[in-house]
Design an enzyme around this catalytic site. Sequence first.
Site, PDB file in Angstrom:
ATOM      1  N   ARG A  39      32.258 -11.228  39.571  1.00 43.79           N
ATOM      2  CA  ARG A  39      31.584 -11.476  38.376  1.00 43.79           C
ATOM      3  C   ARG A  39      31.180 -13.267  38.301  1.00 43.79           C
ATOM      4  NH1 ARG A  39      31.236  -7.903  33.934  1.00 43.79           N
ATOM      5  NH2 ARG A  39      31.215  -5.905  35.221  1.00 43.79           N
TER       6      ARG A  39
ATOM      7  N   ARG B 279      28.506 -14.487  32.472  1.00 46.54           N
ATOM      8  CA  ARG B 279      28.237 -15.260  31.095  1.00 46.54           C
ATOM      9  C   ARG B 279      29.405 -16.362  30.829  1.00 46.54           C
ATOM     10  NH1 ARG B 279      29.612  -9.846  28.205  1.00 46.54           N
ATOM     11  NH2 ARG B 279      30.935  -9.637  30.290  1.00 46.54           N
TER      12      ARG B 279
ATOM     13  N   ARG C 191      19.558 -15.522  30.634  1.00 49.43           N
ATOM     14  CA  ARG C 191      19.952 -14.268  29.641  1.00 49.43           C
ATOM     15  C   ARG C 191      19.075 -14.203  28.454  1.00 49.43           C
ATOM     16  NH1 ARG C 191      20.825 -10.470  27.806  1.00 49.43           N
ATOM     17  NH2 ARG C 191      22.682  -9.313  27.484  1.00 49.43           N
TER      18      ARG C 191
ATOM     19  N   ASP D 226      23.946  -4.567  38.913  1.00 45.61           N
ATOM     20  CA  ASP D 226      25.152  -3.791  38.479  1.00 45.61           C
ATOM     21  C   ASP D 226      25.377  -2.544  39.032  1.00 45.61           C
ATOM     22  OD1 ASP D 226      26.861  -4.104  35.828  1.00 45.61           O
ATOM     23  OD2 ASP D 226      26.573  -1.862  36.014  1.00 45.61           O
TER      24      ASP D 226
ATOM     25  N   TYR E 234      31.641   6.944  34.333  1.00 43.72           N
ATOM     26  CA  TYR E 234      30.373   6.526  33.172  1.00 43.72           C
ATOM     27  C   TYR E 234      29.789   7.577  32.985  1.00 43.72           C
ATOM     28  CZ  TYR E 234      32.047   1.721  33.839  1.00 43.72           C
ATOM     29  OH  TYR E 234      33.048   0.573  33.725  1.00 43.72           O
TER      30      TYR E 234
HETATM   31  O1  CP3 Z   1      28.436 -11.901  39.810  1.00 41.80           O
HETATM   32  C1  CP3 Z   1      28.876 -10.793  40.417  1.00 41.80           C
HETATM   33  O2  CP3 Z   1      29.711 -10.178  40.245  1.00 41.80           O
HETATM   34  C2  CP3 Z   1      27.464  -9.680  40.551  1.00 41.80           C
HETATM   35  C3  CP3 Z   1      27.132  -9.032  39.550  1.00 41.80           C
HETATM   36  C4  CP3 Z   1      27.768  -7.780  38.747  1.00 41.80           C
HETATM   37  C5  CP3 Z   1      27.986  -7.215  37.579  1.00 41.80           C
HETATM   38  N1  CP3 Z   1      28.465  -6.125  37.307  1.00 41.80           N
HETATM   39  C6  CP3 Z   1      27.020  -8.275  36.437  1.00 41.80           C
HETATM   40  C7  CP3 Z   1      27.110  -7.902  35.222  1.00 41.80           C
HETATM   41  C8  CP3 Z   1      28.695  -6.979  39.270  1.00 41.80           C
HETATM   42  C9  CP3 Z   1      29.357  -7.067  40.821  1.00 41.80           C
HETATM   43  C10 CP3 Z   1      29.101  -6.050  38.451  1.00 41.80           C
HETATM   44  C11 CP3 Z   1      29.694  -4.654  38.807  1.00 41.80           C
HETATM   45  C12 CP3 Z   1      30.073  -3.715  37.758  1.00 41.80           C
HETATM   46  N2  CP3 Z   1      29.368  -3.192  36.742  1.00 41.80           N
HETATM   47  C13 CP3 Z   1      31.526  -2.997  37.819  1.00 41.80           C
HETATM   48  C14 CP3 Z   1      32.654  -3.118  38.711  1.00 41.80           C
HETATM   49  C15 CP3 Z   1      33.268  -4.481  38.638  1.00 41.80           C
HETATM   50  C16 CP3 Z   1      34.330  -4.434  37.537  1.00 41.80           C
HETATM   51  O3  CP3 Z   1      34.252  -5.400  36.609  1.00 41.80           O
HETATM   52  O4  CP3 Z   1      35.344  -3.594  37.625  1.00 41.80           O
HETATM   53  C17 CP3 Z   1      31.323  -2.211  36.530  1.00 41.80           C
HETATM   54  C18 CP3 Z   1      32.666  -1.467  36.063  1.00 41.80           C
HETATM   55  C19 CP3 Z   1      30.161  -2.463  35.894  1.00 41.80           C
HETATM   56  C20 CP3 Z   1      29.665  -1.809  34.756  1.00 41.80           C
HETATM   57  C21 CP3 Z   1      29.469  -2.816  33.556  1.00 41.80           C
HETATM   58  N3  CP3 Z   1      28.417  -3.559  33.491  1.00 41.80           N
HETATM   59  C22 CP3 Z   1      30.121  -2.921  32.341  1.00 41.80           C
HETATM   60  C23 CP3 Z   1      31.515  -1.963  32.040  1.00 41.80           C
HETATM   61  C24 CP3 Z   1      29.495  -4.000  31.722  1.00 41.80           C
HETATM   62  C25 CP3 Z   1      29.865  -4.272  30.207  1.00 41.80           C
HETATM   63  C26 CP3 Z   1      31.044  -5.331  30.457  1.00 41.80           C
HETATM   64  C27 CP3 Z   1      30.774  -6.661  30.484  1.00 41.80           C
HETATM   65  O5  CP3 Z   1      31.303  -7.387  31.339  1.00 41.80           O
HETATM   66  O6  CP3 Z   1      29.843  -7.244  29.800  1.00 41.80           O
HETATM   67  C28 CP3 Z   1      28.380  -4.326  32.408  1.00 41.80           C
HETATM   68  C29 CP3 Z   1      27.372  -5.489  32.152  1.00 41.80           C
HETATM   69  C30 CP3 Z   1      27.417  -6.502  33.198  1.00 41.80           C
HETATM   70  N4  CP3 Z   1      27.424  -6.408  34.474  1.00 41.80           N
HETATM   71  C31 CP3 Z   1      27.224  -7.910  32.855  1.00 41.80           C
HETATM   72  C32 CP3 Z   1      27.088  -8.791  34.016  1.00 41.80           C
HETATM   73  C33 CP3 Z   1      26.913 -10.350  34.260  1.00 41.80           C
HETATM   74  C34 CP3 Z   1      27.169  -8.600  31.394  1.00 41.80           C
HETATM   75  C35 CP3 Z   1      25.826  -8.555  30.730  1.00 41.80           C
HETATM   76  C36 CP3 Z   1      25.190  -9.426  29.738  1.00 41.80           C
HETATM   77  O7  CP3 Z   1      24.720 -10.630  30.566  1.00 41.80           O
HETATM   78  O8  CP3 Z   1      25.358  -9.156  28.620  1.00 41.80           O
END
Ligand code: CP3
Length: 341
Positions: free
Chosen positions: A23, A27, A36, A72, A147
């Site tokens: 990640r 954010r 964003r 994602d 999910y």
């Molecule tokens: O920088 C990176 O790692 C690349 C981008 C990336 C995102 N999600 C962006 C994201 C990657 C590799 C993921 C993987 C992801 N997404 C996983 C596996 C990794 C982990 O954390 O276990 C999972 C379970 C998800 C599903 C997901 N996406 C959730 C549960 C959420 C909400 C929780 C949160 O952190 O907000 C997201 C949203 C998400 N994915 C955001 C980002 C940057 C936040 C969105 C925003 O900008 O509001």
Amino acid sequence: MNDTFLKACKGEQTEYTPVWFMRQAGRYLPEYQKVRGKVSFLELCKSPELCTEVTLQPIDIFGFDAAILFSDILIPMEAMNLKLEFHEGAGPVFPNPIRNKDDVNKLHVPDPEESMPFVLETIRLLRKELNVPLIGFSGAPFTLATYLIEGGSSKVFLKTKRMMFQDPTLYSSLLDKITDCTSKYLRAQAKAGAQALQIFDSWAGILAPVDYLRFALPYVQRIIADLREVTDVPIIYFANNGATLLPHTTTAGADVLGLDWRINIKDAIAGVGNHAVQGNLDPIALFLPQKELEKRIATLLDDAKDAKGHIFNLGHGIQPQTPPDQARIAVDAVHRLSGKP
Ligand code: CP3
């Protein structure tokens, strides 16, 4: 190109320890927030230009040794025909979760070039810009299934486990489709130019070993075997909360095992055989005072010195509240303490 990360993945000697953070684009960065602020998360994921921009941000700011494609894990699930929403603060929501045979029959296995061209275009754009390797990724089938079955995030995974236990045929028909979709998706990413692939099994750790062996691992093994037929890019398998699953995750077929912070990396290395390892600083350790953070990083690097290859990372994603300066301190410390000239 700086190929330190790729060398470490393959277990080759490196000049210093490469580092990237799960990640790392996200954010905690004001630069990400600015992008964003103009678009929704899904709009961002579907714009190759904006995805390229936010992928590059942490590389330019901190000097990470690898970039991870901005997207994602749930994007291909939408491409399977499922309505997907991201609710501010609540995370992902599937308003029409998978409950029965009809729901599974309605899912289709998409052609990535046709239904997710924006992801592949992002990879092509990034390869022109980057001087570090690009990591593509997917979710692992079990994690993705949670999910789809729960309709979003969960704490106890009642619906998922109930389906496994009460209707294993339905469960396996769903997992087969997700697996086929994921295989095609990762193949397409490698073909578009991804130089390593990470499979995120974020929820693997909620399963008893016996259930992990039956309901999660075989699908990961199938994807990796399928990838090996077409590409030799390094494959990283990250089973979060997976310390007790190590005897099994080592059979997934990956080159690198991702480790969360709940296990001492030295103990993990003793149990991973011929694998390189990636990890495993507690993401919240980034809130330690500088001296203590640096000491912890020094210890981690020392504990990992007998690894076949070590890629420094956090044990899970960086928290949005993390001060960017602390990320910089950590990246600089990994480089300095591991001997980067
Ligand atoms: O920088 C990176 O790692 C690349 C981008 C990336 C995102 N999600 C962006 C994201 C990657 C590799 C993921 C993987 C992801 N997404 C996983 C596996 C990794 C982990 O954390 O276990 C999972 C379970 C998800 C599903 C997901 N996406 C959730 C549960 C959420 C909400 C929780 C949160 O952190 O907000 C997201 C949203 C998400 N994915 C955001 C980002 C940057 C936040 C969105 C925003 O900008 O509001």
